[in-house]
Design a protein around this motif. Structure first.
Motif, mmCIF file in Angstrom:
data_model
loop_
_atom_site.group_PDB
_atom_site.id
_atom_site.type_symbol
_atom_site.label_atom_id
_atom_site.label_comp_id
_atom_site.label_asym_id
_atom_site.label_seq_id
_atom_site.Cartn_x
_atom_site.Cartn_y
_atom_site.Cartn_z
ATOM 1 N N GLU A 24 0.796 -1.205 0.000
ATOM 2 C CA GLU A 24 0.000 0.000 0.000
ATOM 3 C C GLU A 24 0.843 1.276 0.000
ATOM 4 O OE1 GLU A 24 -2.568 -0.378 3.343
ATOM 5 O OE2 GLU A 24 -3.778 -1.969 2.445
ATOM 6 N N LYS A 188 2.190 7.242 9.167
ATOM 7 C CA LYS A 188 1.211 8.322 9.038
ATOM 8 C C LYS A 188 1.865 9.710 9.039
ATOM 9 C CE LYS A 188 -2.854 6.328 8.761
ATOM 10 N NZ LYS A 188 -3.764 6.567 7.608
ATOM 11 N N THR A 237 -4.307 8.856 3.903
ATOM 12 C CA THR A 237 -4.298 7.549 3.238
ATOM 13 C C THR A 237 -2.912 7.353 2.642
ATOM 14 O OG1 THR A 237 -4.937 8.303 1.022
ATOM 15 C CG2 THR A 237 -6.718 7.912 2.610
ATOM 16 N N SER A 238 -2.659 6.162 2.136
ATOM 17 C CA SER A 238 -1.349 5.901 1.544
ATOM 18 C C SER A 238 -1.134 6.696 0.257
ATOM 19 C CB SER A 238 -1.189 4.403 1.256
ATOM 20 O OG SER A 238 -2.144 3.984 0.290
ATOM 21 N N LYS A 239 -2.227 7.160 -0.358
ATOM 22 C CA LYS A 239 -2.117 7.866 -1.631
ATOM 23 C C LYS A 239 -2.265 9.374 -1.503
ATOM 24 C CE LYS A 239 -3.689 4.076 -4.601
ATOM 25 N NZ LYS A 239 -4.658 3.677 -5.651
ATOM 26 N N TYR A 271 -1.329 14.081 -4.054
ATOM 27 C CA TYR A 271 -2.225 12.935 -4.253
ATOM 28 C C TYR A 271 -1.710 12.088 -5.400
ATOM 29 C CZ TYR A 271 -6.356 10.097 -5.060
ATOM 30 O OH TYR A 271 -7.199 9.035 -5.206
#
Length: 307
Positions: A24, A188, A237-239, A271
Motif C-alpha cells: 500500500e 502516518k 491515506t497511503s495515496k 495525491y
C-alpha cells in the motif's frame, strides 16, 4: 502443539499485515527527495509556481507598497538511476520564466510577453545535475548538486542607457542540496528537512557595462544563497498527504555589496492519481524580509511521473 499453531497463526497475520503495508505504500510516501532511483527508473517532475507581490521591504525590514509584480516559473526536472543499488542518479533541470511589472494583472504572466518594459519571458537556465546517497547506513539522506547556466541573452533598449525589466539572475549558479527525512507513527507522519548551499558566480554589478549588461540581473553575483527548510507531512491515506512547511533563507554577500534574508511559511498537499502519476499543490507566504525582499505569495502546482 496448540501453542505452536497459535504462534504460527500470529506470525502469518503479522507477515500479511506487513506485506499489505508494503504493497500500500505509494510513491509519495516512498520516493521523497531523499530517496534515489534504482538503475533504469525515471523521475520526471513538471513544477509550476506563480509568485505575486504588492509589498516589499525597504532597505531594512519596513514594508512598502509597490505596483503589482508577478513571476511565473516552470521548472522541469528529469532524473534516472544509473546504479543497481540506487546510490547515484543523474539528471537535467531547465527553467522557463515569465514576469510582469508596473501593476499588470497576476494572470498576465501566462501571456508570455517580452516588451522589456512591462514584461519579460523565455527559457532562462539549463542545469546538469547529480544525486548521490553517500552513506549506506542512512538511506533517507542524500545530496543533489546542480550547476545552472543562464541561456538567455542580455537585452537593451537601442540608443538608450536603460535597463529592461528583470527576467532571471545573470550568473552561473552552483547549488548543492542536502536532504533527510524520517517516517514515523505507523507511516502516518513524515518529517523532511533540506539545507541548500548555492554560490552565484559572475562579475559584480558595479563592474558591468551599463550599455550592454542588465545590471538588475547581476544583483546576486558573488554571493552565497542558503535556505533552510522543514516539512511536516501527514498521510490520511497511503495515496494522499497534507503538509505544512517553513523556510528561513539568507543571501550572504561575498563581494557584491548586497545581502538579503527572508522567512516563508506554507502548506500544501499531494495525491497519487495513478501508479505512475501524482499531483502536488501548495501555497507559500513571505512573512518577513530584509533589504528589498518581496513580501508576496506563491501558488504552486506540480505533476510528477515516476516509472
Amino acid at each position: 502443539m496448540k501453542r505452536l499453531c497459535t504462534l504460527a497463526f500470529m506470525f502469518t497475520l503479522t507477515f500479511y499485515g506487513f506485506s499489505q503495508n508494503e504493497q500500500e505504500r505509494s510513491n509519495i510516501q516512498t520516493y521523497t527527495p531523499s530517496k534515489l532511483l534504482s538503475k533504469g527508473q525515471w523521475d520526471i517532475k513538471f513544477f509550476n509556481s506563480v509568485y505575486t507581490q504588492t509589498e516589499r521591504t525597504d532597505a531594512g525590514t519596513k514594508s512598502v507598497t509597490i505596483p503589482r509584480e508577478t513571476f511565473f516559473t516552470n521548472t522541469t526536472e528529469i532524473y534516472t538511476g544509473i546504479s543497481a543499488k540506487a546510490r547515484v542518479n543523474i539528471g537535467l533541470v531547465f527553467q522557463i520564466r515569465s514576469n510582469t511589472f508596473n501593476g499588470a494583472g497576476a494572470l498576465d504572466v501566462f501571456k508570455f510577453k517580452n516588451d522589456l518594459v512591462n514584461s519579460r519571458s523565455g527559457l532562462t537556465t539549463l542545469a546538469p545535475s547529480i544525486r548521490v546517497q553517500p552513506f549506506v547506513s542512512l538511506p533517507t539522506f542524500s545530496v543533489t548538486s546542480s550547476v545552472y547556466f543562464p541561456v538567455f541573452k542580455d537585452e537593451a533598449f537601442p540608443g538608450e542607457n536603460n535597463d529592461p525589466v528583470y527576467l532571471d539572475k545573470r550568473s552561473v549558479f552552483w547549488e548543492t542540496k542536502f536532504f533527510y527525512d524520517n517516517t514515523f507513527g505507523a507511516d502516518k507522519w513524515q518529517i523532511f528537512t533540506e539545507i541548500d548551499l548555492g554560490f552565484n558566480f559572475g562579475e559584480k554589478s558595479t563592474d558591468a557595462d551599463f550599455n550592454t549588461a542588465n545590471i538588475s540581473e547581476r544583483y546576486a553575483n558573488n554571493s552565497l544563497f542558503m535556505p533552510i527548510s522543514a516539512f511536516l507531512s501527514y498521510f490520511p491515506t497511503s495515496k494522499s498527504t497534507i503538509f505544512i512547511n517553513g523556510q528561513q533563507a539568507f543571501l550572504i554577500d561575498l563581494g557584491n555589496n548586497f545581502s538579503q534574508n527572508y522567512t516563508q511559511l506554507g502548506f500544501g498537499g499531494k495525491y497519487q492519481i495513478t501508479k505512475i502519476l501524482n499531483i502536488e499543490a501548495s501555497f507559500g507566504k513571505f512573512i518577513r524580509g530584509y533589504s528589498f525582499q518581496g513580501l508576496g505569495q506563491t501558488f504552486s502546482l506540480g505533476l510528477r511521473a515516476l516509472f
